[in-house]
Design a protein around this motif. Structure first.
Motif, mmCIF file in Angstrom:
data_model
loop_
_atom_site.group_PDB
_atom_site.id
_atom_site.type_symbol
_atom_site.label_atom_id
_atom_site.label_comp_id
_atom_site.label_asym_id
_atom_site.label_seq_id
_atom_site.Cartn_x
_atom_site.Cartn_y
_atom_site.Cartn_z
ATOM 1 N N LYS A 102 0.830 -1.191 0.000
ATOM 2 C CA LYS A 102 0.000 0.000 0.000
ATOM 3 C C LYS A 102 0.865 1.241 0.000
ATOM 4 O O LYS A 102 2.042 1.186 0.312
ATOM 5 C CB LYS A 102 -0.911 0.006 1.223
ATOM 6 N N GLN A 103 0.240 2.370 -0.310
ATOM 7 C CA GLN A 103 0.945 3.633 -0.333
ATOM 8 C C GLN A 103 0.741 4.441 0.950
ATOM 9 O O GLN A 103 1.463 5.397 1.175
ATOM 10 C CB GLN A 103 0.479 4.478 -1.525
ATOM 11 N N ASN A 104 -0.240 4.073 1.740
ATOM 12 C CA ASN A 104 -0.425 4.847 2.976
ATOM 13 C C ASN A 104 0.574 4.385 4.025
ATOM 14 O O ASN A 104 1.294 3.401 3.841
ATOM 15 C CB ASN A 104 -1.858 4.733 3.480
ATOM 16 N N GLU A 105 0.601 5.086 5.141
ATOM 17 C CA GLU A 105 1.622 4.827 6.154
ATOM 18 C C GLU A 105 1.264 3.724 7.140
ATOM 19 O O GLU A 105 1.972 3.523 8.121
ATOM 20 C CB GLU A 105 1.905 6.117 6.925
ATOM 21 N N ASN A 106 0.202 3.015 6.907
ATOM 22 C CA ASN A 106 -0.223 1.984 7.854
ATOM 23 C C ASN A 106 0.601 0.706 7.715
ATOM 24 O O ASN A 106 0.063 -0.377 7.505
ATOM 25 C CB ASN A 106 -1.706 1.686 7.679
ATOM 26 N N TYR A 107 1.907 0.873 7.820
ATOM 27 C CA TYR A 107 2.810 -0.274 7.824
ATOM 28 C C TYR A 107 3.079 -0.654 9.278
ATOM 29 O O TYR A 107 3.192 0.202 10.152
ATOM 30 C CB TYR A 107 4.116 0.079 7.111
ATOM 31 N N GLU A 108 3.237 -1.933 9.491
ATOM 32 C CA GLU A 108 3.367 -2.437 10.856
ATOM 33 C C GLU A 108 4.739 -2.138 11.462
ATOM 34 O O GLU A 108 4.843 -1.821 12.639
ATOM 35 C CB GLU A 108 3.102 -3.945 10.871
ATOM 36 N N TYR A 109 5.761 -2.254 10.650
ATOM 37 C CA TYR A 109 7.121 -2.100 11.171
ATOM 38 C C TYR A 109 7.851 -0.992 10.408
ATOM 39 O O TYR A 109 7.681 -0.860 9.192
ATOM 40 C CB TYR A 109 7.900 -3.413 11.031
ATOM 41 N N TRP A 110 8.681 -0.272 11.148
ATOM 42 C CA TRP A 110 9.419 0.858 10.575
ATOM 43 C C TRP A 110 10.870 0.839 11.039
ATOM 44 O O TRP A 110 11.164 0.448 12.165
ATOM 45 C CB TRP A 110 8.792 2.184 11.016
ATOM 46 N N GLY A 111 11.738 1.302 10.153
ATOM 47 C CA GLY A 111 13.113 1.519 10.538
ATOM 48 C C GLY A 111 13.291 2.920 11.096
ATOM 49 O O GLY A 111 12.336 3.706 11.151
ATOM 50 N N GLN A 112 14.509 3.221 11.474
ATOM 51 C CA GLN A 112 14.821 4.520 12.079
ATOM 52 C C GLN A 112 15.122 5.597 11.046
ATOM 53 O O GLN A 112 15.136 6.786 11.379
ATOM 54 C CB GLN A 112 16.007 4.370 13.026
ATOM 55 N N GLY A 113 15.378 5.198 9.830
ATOM 56 C CA GLY A 113 15.602 6.166 8.767
ATOM 57 C C GLY A 113 17.065 6.416 8.457
ATOM 58 O O GLY A 113 17.940 6.198 9.295
ATOM 59 N N THR A 114 17.303 6.849 7.244
ATOM 60 C CA THR A 114 18.640 7.250 6.808
ATOM 61 C C THR A 114 18.495 8.541 6.014
ATOM 62 O O THR A 114 17.561 8.690 5.231
ATOM 63 C CB THR A 114 19.319 6.151 5.974
ATOM 64 N N GLN A 115 19.403 9.469 6.235
ATOM 65 C CA GLN A 115 19.286 10.794 5.638
ATOM 66 C C GLN A 115 19.892 10.825 4.248
ATOM 67 O O GLN A 115 21.012 10.338 4.018
ATOM 68 C CB GLN A 115 19.982 11.834 6.520
ATOM 69 N N VAL A 116 19.138 11.423 3.333
ATOM 70 C CA VAL A 116 19.613 11.670 1.971
ATOM 71 C C VAL A 116 19.574 13.177 1.742
ATOM 72 O O VAL A 116 18.533 13.805 1.941
ATOM 73 C CB VAL A 116 18.741 10.948 0.928
ATOM 74 N N THR A 117 20.692 13.731 1.342
ATOM 75 C CA THR A 117 20.761 15.155 1.051
ATOM 76 C C THR A 117 21.307 15.345 -0.356
ATOM 77 O O THR A 117 22.393 14.845 -0.666
ATOM 78 C CB THR A 117 21.662 15.890 2.054
ATOM 79 N N VAL A 118 20.537 16.031 -1.175
ATOM 80 C CA VAL A 118 20.931 16.277 -2.561
ATOM 81 C C VAL A 118 21.208 17.763 -2.714
ATOM 82 O O VAL A 118 20.318 18.595 -2.532
ATOM 83 C CB VAL A 118 19.841 15.822 -3.543
ATOM 84 N N SER A 119 22.432 18.095 -3.049
ATOM 85 C CA SER A 119 22.806 19.496 -3.213
ATOM 86 C C SER A 119 22.643 19.929 -4.661
ATOM 87 O O SER A 119 22.826 19.135 -5.590
ATOM 88 C CB SER A 119 24.253 19.697 -2.766
ATOM 89 N N SER A 120 22.298 21.188 -4.829
ATOM 90 C CA SER A 120 22.072 21.696 -6.184
ATOM 91 C C SER A 120 23.350 22.242 -6.790
ATOM 92 O O SER A 120 24.365 22.378 -6.139
ATOM 93 C CB SER A 120 21.010 22.805 -6.134
#
Length: 120
Positions: A102-120
């Protein structure tokens, strides 16, 4: 319980590429749909891509043609290949797992995240 750990984020110039990985532990992801979401500063978290247990793929319109998602059930990992990155792709990227694709956020498990930064 499924634990998810993202990796592969970093700083990249516009037009560059990054490959994010999500490593799962605790259970096999074979029976789970796996998703990627992102959240830019000051914005709500949004859907990026998902792959079902059978391999069905879904991508947000904003990343079609640039991002691809894949899974390796043997390694219990999910990858997000990001090409032609744009500054608007900047954000924290989260991996998620659920029994349903699904596309909504109703996922059961989540990670802590990783940062992506794109410079112009």
């Amino acid at each position: 319980h499924v634990e998810l750990v993202e990796s592969g984020g970093g700083l990249v110039q516009a037009g560059g590429s990054l490959r994010l990985s999500c490593a799962a532990s605790g259970r096999t992801i074979a029976g789970y749909a796996m998703g990627w979401f992102r959240q830019a500063p000051g914005k709500e978290r949004e859907f990026v891509a998902a792959i079902g247990w059978s391999g069905t793929r879904d991508l947000a319109d904003s990343v079609k043609g640039r991002f691809s998602i894949s899974r390796d059930n043997g390694k219990n990992t999910v990858n997000l290949e990001m090409n032609s990155l744009k500054p608007e792709d900047t954000g924290a990227y989260y991996c998620a797992a659920d029994r349903r694709l699904k596309q909504n956020e109703n996922y059961e498990y989540w990670g802590q995240g990783t940062q992506v930064t794109v410079s112009s």
